[in-house]
Design an enzyme around this catalytic site. Structure first.
Site, PDB file in Angstrom:
ATOM      1  N   VAL A  11       0.946  -1.198   0.074  1.00  0.00           N
ATOM      2  CA  VAL A  11       0.072  -0.082   0.183  1.00  0.00           C
ATOM      3  C   VAL A  11       0.827   1.174   0.019  1.00  0.00           C
ATOM      4  CG1 VAL A  11      -1.682   1.533   1.495  1.00  0.00           C
ATOM      5  CG2 VAL A  11      -1.950  -1.151   1.069  1.00  0.00           C
ATOM      6  N   ASP A  30      10.777   3.227   5.929  1.00  0.00           N
ATOM      7  CA  ASP A  30      10.447   1.927   6.319  1.00  0.00           C
ATOM      8  C   ASP A  30      11.544   1.731   7.327  1.00  0.00           C
ATOM      9  OD1 ASP A  30       8.627  -0.547   4.951  1.00  0.00           O
ATOM     10  OD2 ASP A  30      10.118  -1.052   6.417  1.00  0.00           O
ATOM     11  N   LYS A  35      15.224  -3.114   2.885  1.00  0.00           N
ATOM     12  CA  LYS A  35      14.349  -2.957   1.919  1.00  0.00           C
ATOM     13  C   LYS A  35      14.323  -1.552   1.321  1.00  0.00           C
ATOM     14  CE  LYS A  35       9.590  -4.171   2.586  1.00  0.00           C
ATOM     15  NZ  LYS A  35       8.315  -3.779   3.363  1.00  0.00           N
ATOM     16  N   THR A 121      -5.385  -0.415   6.835  1.00  0.00           N
ATOM     17  CA  THR A 121      -6.965  -0.859   7.005  1.00  0.00           C
ATOM     18  C   THR A 121      -6.804  -1.071   8.648  1.00  0.00           C
ATOM     19  OG1 THR A 121      -7.220  -1.835   5.045  1.00  0.00           O
ATOM     20  CG2 THR A 121      -8.589  -2.531   6.705  1.00  0.00           C
ATOM     21  N   LEU A 154      -7.567  -0.683  -3.033  1.00  0.00           N
ATOM     22  CA  LEU A 154      -6.841  -0.859  -3.904  1.00  0.00           C
ATOM     23  C   LEU A 154      -6.765  -2.392  -4.108  1.00  0.00           C
ATOM     24  CD1 LEU A 154      -3.619   1.122  -3.223  1.00  0.00           C
ATOM     25  CD2 LEU A 154      -5.461   1.871  -4.637  1.00  0.00           C
ATOM     26  N   LEU A 269     -18.814 -12.518  -7.847  1.00  0.00           N
ATOM     27  CA  LEU A 269     -19.639 -13.764  -7.690  1.00  0.00           C
ATOM     28  C   LEU A 269     -19.162 -14.910  -8.307  1.00  0.00           C
ATOM     29  CD1 LEU A 269     -23.196 -12.225  -8.732  1.00  0.00           C
ATOM     30  CD2 LEU A 269     -22.663 -13.067  -6.596  1.00  0.00           C
ATOM     31  N   GLY A 276      -8.676 -15.144  -0.666  1.00  0.00           N
ATOM     32  CA  GLY A 276      -7.530 -15.194  -0.012  1.00  0.00           C
ATOM     33  C   GLY A 276      -6.955 -13.847  -0.128  1.00  0.00           C
ATOM     34  N   CYS A 279      -5.930  -9.326   2.628  1.00  0.00           N
ATOM     35  CA  CYS A 279      -7.107  -8.278   3.115  1.00  0.00           C
ATOM     36  C   CYS A 279      -8.284  -8.866   3.518  1.00  0.00           C
ATOM     37  CB  CYS A 279      -7.228  -7.323   2.095  1.00  0.00           C
ATOM     38  SG  CYS A 279      -5.748  -6.122   1.704  1.00  0.00           S
ATOM     39  N   ARG A 346       0.162 -14.534   0.227  1.00  0.00           N
ATOM     40  CA  ARG A 346      -0.239 -14.620   1.621  1.00  0.00           C
ATOM     41  C   ARG A 346      -1.927 -15.085   1.689  1.00  0.00           C
ATOM     42  NH1 ARG A 346       1.205  -8.676   3.178  1.00  0.00           N
ATOM     43  NH2 ARG A 346       0.395  -8.286   1.133  1.00  0.00           N
TER      44      ARG A 346
HETATM   45  C1  UDX Z   1      -9.246  -6.638  -1.483  1.00  0.00           C
HETATM   46  C2  UDX Z   1     -10.373  -5.401  -1.978  1.00  0.00           C
HETATM   47  O1  UDX Z   1     -10.963  -5.921  -3.130  1.00  0.00           O
HETATM   48  C3  UDX Z   1      -9.817  -4.223  -2.015  1.00  0.00           C
HETATM   49  O2  UDX Z   1     -10.888  -3.173  -2.449  1.00  0.00           O
HETATM   50  C4  UDX Z   1      -9.126  -3.710  -0.844  1.00  0.00           C
HETATM   51  O3  UDX Z   1      -8.437  -2.518  -0.992  1.00  0.00           O
HETATM   52  C5  UDX Z   1      -7.892  -4.683  -0.403  1.00  0.00           C
HETATM   53  O4  UDX Z   1      -8.567  -6.094  -0.455  1.00  0.00           O
HETATM   54  P1  UDX Z   1      -7.407  -7.926  -3.092  1.00  0.00           P
HETATM   55  O5  UDX Z   1      -6.913  -8.504  -1.798  1.00  0.00           O
HETATM   56  O6  UDX Z   1      -6.283  -7.248  -3.884  1.00  0.00           O
HETATM   57  O7  UDX Z   1      -8.245  -6.658  -2.874  1.00  0.00           O
HETATM   58  O8  UDX Z   1      -8.051  -8.913  -3.834  1.00  0.00           O
HETATM   59  P2  UDX Z   1      -9.557  -9.120  -4.575  1.00  0.00           P
HETATM   60  O9  UDX Z   1      -9.711  -8.886  -5.881  1.00  0.00           O
HETATM   61  O10 UDX Z   1     -10.608  -8.487  -3.458  1.00  0.00           O
HETATM   62  O11 UDX Z   1      -9.711 -10.777  -4.231  1.00  0.00           O
HETATM   63  C6  UDX Z   1      -9.841 -11.389  -2.907  1.00  0.00           C
HETATM   64  C7  UDX Z   1      -9.728 -12.844  -2.977  1.00  0.00           C
HETATM   65  O12 UDX Z   1     -11.055 -13.175  -3.295  1.00  0.00           O
HETATM   66  C8  UDX Z   1      -8.998 -13.698  -4.191  1.00  0.00           C
HETATM   67  O13 UDX Z   1      -8.374 -15.061  -3.624  1.00  0.00           O
HETATM   68  C9  UDX Z   1      -9.659 -13.910  -5.266  1.00  0.00           C
HETATM   69  O14 UDX Z   1      -9.408 -14.919  -5.899  1.00  0.00           O
HETATM   70  C10 UDX Z   1     -11.273 -14.074  -4.456  1.00  0.00           C
HETATM   71  N1  UDX Z   1     -12.371 -14.018  -5.336  1.00  0.00           N
HETATM   72  C11 UDX Z   1     -12.547 -12.553  -5.742  1.00  0.00           C
HETATM   73  C12 UDX Z   1     -13.291 -14.968  -5.522  1.00  0.00           C
HETATM   74  O15 UDX Z   1     -12.954 -16.056  -5.290  1.00  0.00           O
HETATM   75  N2  UDX Z   1     -14.454 -14.692  -6.347  1.00  0.00           N
HETATM   76  C13 UDX Z   1     -14.671 -13.590  -6.816  1.00  0.00           C
HETATM   77  O16 UDX Z   1     -15.523 -13.217  -7.445  1.00  0.00           O
HETATM   78  C14 UDX Z   1     -13.769 -12.536  -6.359  1.00  0.00           C
END
Ligand code: UDX
Length: 466
Positions: A11, A30, A35, A121, A154, A269, A276, A279, A346
């Site tokens: 971030v 940092d 790093k 967060t 993000l 969906l 995973g 976040c 992660r």
């Molecule tokens: C998420 C939020 O979307 C973002 O707004 C926030 O700032 C940070 O956390 P991110 O962790 O990058 O972002 O991933 P995201 O695209 O949300 O996907 C999260 C997980 O859900 C992934 O493992 C993805 O494979 C899974 N996923 C996503 C599904 O299994 N099905 C979906 O329809 C969408």
């Protein structure tokens, strides 16, 4: 404006680089000096599309720099974005010790008044605690601190585009001056005046983002409320997928129709191995803890989390059903990152899948376009293939754990020939079952009618969907 970024994780780096791209002068720091040294040598610690280019360009333009001198970084900015990690503790609460250290550092090193912005967060009411801590730690300094919350939305893999073309910008503030400062920081995005570096002047048309001014508590809650809603939506899709699979319907048909309802929308969906990343899982956990502390019934969130945890087990059950015993079975896995477009593993479903398969003593050969180096650290003894086709060599099953688009265009004919049993367990519904079956594969997707469910549906007088 002069801006400091504390924390050069994912971030922090995206925020720092994008703010520099927007014309601000940015210094990032940092407490991991190694790093910073690597960043100064041009090595980014993460894979994120477009980030490398804007870091280099803004360093050259002298708008962006990295320093291991924490005090110097604190003194540089009129505004300081705290982007430190808030990992989960054993009980699911967010670990805020890095926030506290940042507050101590800012209070000790600042020589003038600062705007301190939480980008990490954090649970609700952290802003209040941060303000109090800054006041206590800096009690003799004569500096004053205002605090704001500015949650990031993000997504890894599209973070630079998300930052520069946001749907909305949320600023949680406690006074008018802070609002004015934050409006100034984000003006290039709200007025859409930046020359976007990723689309070369051809940005997809998008309305200007709304800048929402809220209380600090509300801004903190918005982030958790969004991520938890997305998690619930994914688990809901997975629940539908299980019903489809057991009763003879096709989840892709069902969620497509659901998504066309504007009240529901098509995103998040996609059923499969579940959510995973660093976040969604931890934010849901932290939100559950927050709700419990607020004496609110959080069973909806707990159920979403429980459905998600069970995804790997039900996928393994499918593998056992097809292969009977997993011990000594050679299994190929395509995809290790928690989602496509990132090297982040992660809380990746693939990592959990690998651990479980290793417990059952399966022999694994794996491939991912970006995440192999990180996975090697966790699982040094499995076979890593340089070519995705090689994961199929002599395998009795091939599992798809991450839906990298490039997997769609592999030479599936060659893969079919090289497997000792051409079985695909597609944990992300990436491939077309019809096409794979036509090529000679046994294909099992998620939420797809099986011979048994179709038979059961017919037996009960219902026509199966296909
Ligand atoms: C998420 C939020 O979307 C973002 O707004 C926030 O700032 C940070 O956390 P991110 O962790 O990058 O972002 O991933 P995201 O695209 O949300 O996907 C999260 C997980 O859900 C992934 O493992 C993805 O494979 C899974 N996923 C996503 C599904 O299994 N099905 C979906 O329809 C969408």
């Amino acid at each position: 404006m002069r801006i400091s970024i504390m924390g050069c994780g994912y971030v922090g780096l995206v925020t720092g680089a994008c703010l520099a791209e927007m014309g601000h002068d940015v210094v990032c720091t940092d407490n991991d000096g190694g790093k910073i040294e690597r960043l100064n040598q041009g090595a980014l610690p993460i894979y994120e599309p477009n980030l490398g280019d804007i870091v280099v360009r803004n360093e050259k333009a002298k708008r962006l720099s990295f320093t291991a001198n924490l005090g110097e970084a604190v003194r540089f900015g009129d505004a300081i974005f705290i982007c430190v990690g808030t990992p989960p503790l054993q009980d699911g609460d967010a670990d805020l010790s890095a926030m506290d250290s940042a507050a101590r550092l800012i209070a000790a090193e600042a020589r003038s008044s600062k705007l301190v912005i939480e980008k990490s967060t954090v649970p609700m009411q952290t802003g209040q605690k941060l303000k109090r801590a800054l006041g206590i730690y800096a009690r003799n300094s004569g500096c004053s601190f205002s605090v704001a919350s500015n949650p990031e939305f993000l997504c890894e893999g599209t973070a630079v585009a998300d930052f520069l073309h946001p749907d909305r910008i949320v600023i949680g503030v406690g006074d008018e001056h802070t609002e004015v400062q934050l409006r100034e920081i984000y003006r290039p995005l709200v007025e859409q005046t930046i020359a976007c570096p990723i689309h070369n002047g051809n940005c997809p048309p998008k309305p200007a983002p709304r800048l929402l001014v809220t209380s600090i508590n509300s801004a903190e809650l918005i982030k958790h409320a969004c991520n938890s809603f997305l998690a619930v939506k994914i688990s809901y899709a997975n629940l539908i997928a299980d019903i489809c699979e057991n009763m003879g319907a096709d989840v892709d048909e069902v969620v497509e129709a659901m998504g066309l309802d504007p009240r529901i929308g098509p995103h998040f969906l996609r059923p499969g191995l579940g959510f995973g990343g660093f976040c969604l899982p931890k934010d849901v956990q932290a939100f559950i803890r927050l709700g419990q502390k607020a004496s609110v019934d959080v069973s909806l969130l707990k159920d979403a989390e429980c459905i998600n945890k069970n995804r790997i087990e039900s996928f393994l059950a499918k593998a056992r059903q097809a292969l009977w015993i997993l011990k000594d079975k050679r299994i190929g896995i395509l995809g290790l990152a928690f989602k496509p477009g990132t090297d982040d593993i992660r809380f990746a479903p693939a990592t959990e899948l690998i651990s479980r398969l290793l417990q059952e003593q399966a022999k694994l050969q794996v491939y991912d376009p970006e995440a192999m180096e990180k996975t090697k650290v966790l699982f040094p003894s499995i076979r890593y293939c340089d070519d995705p086709h090689d994961v199929a060599d002599g395998a009795e099953a091939l599992m798809i754990a991450t839906e990298w688009p490039v997997f769609k265009t592999l030479d599936w004919r060659r893969i079919e020939r090289s497997m000792s049993r051409p079985l695909i367990l597609d944990g992300r519904n990436l491939l077309s079952g019809e096409e794979m079956t036509a090529l000679g594969f046994e294909y099992r997707g998620v939420g797809k009618p099986t011979d048994e469910s179709a038979h059961a549906a017919a037996h009960h007088g219902q026509a199966p969907s296909r």
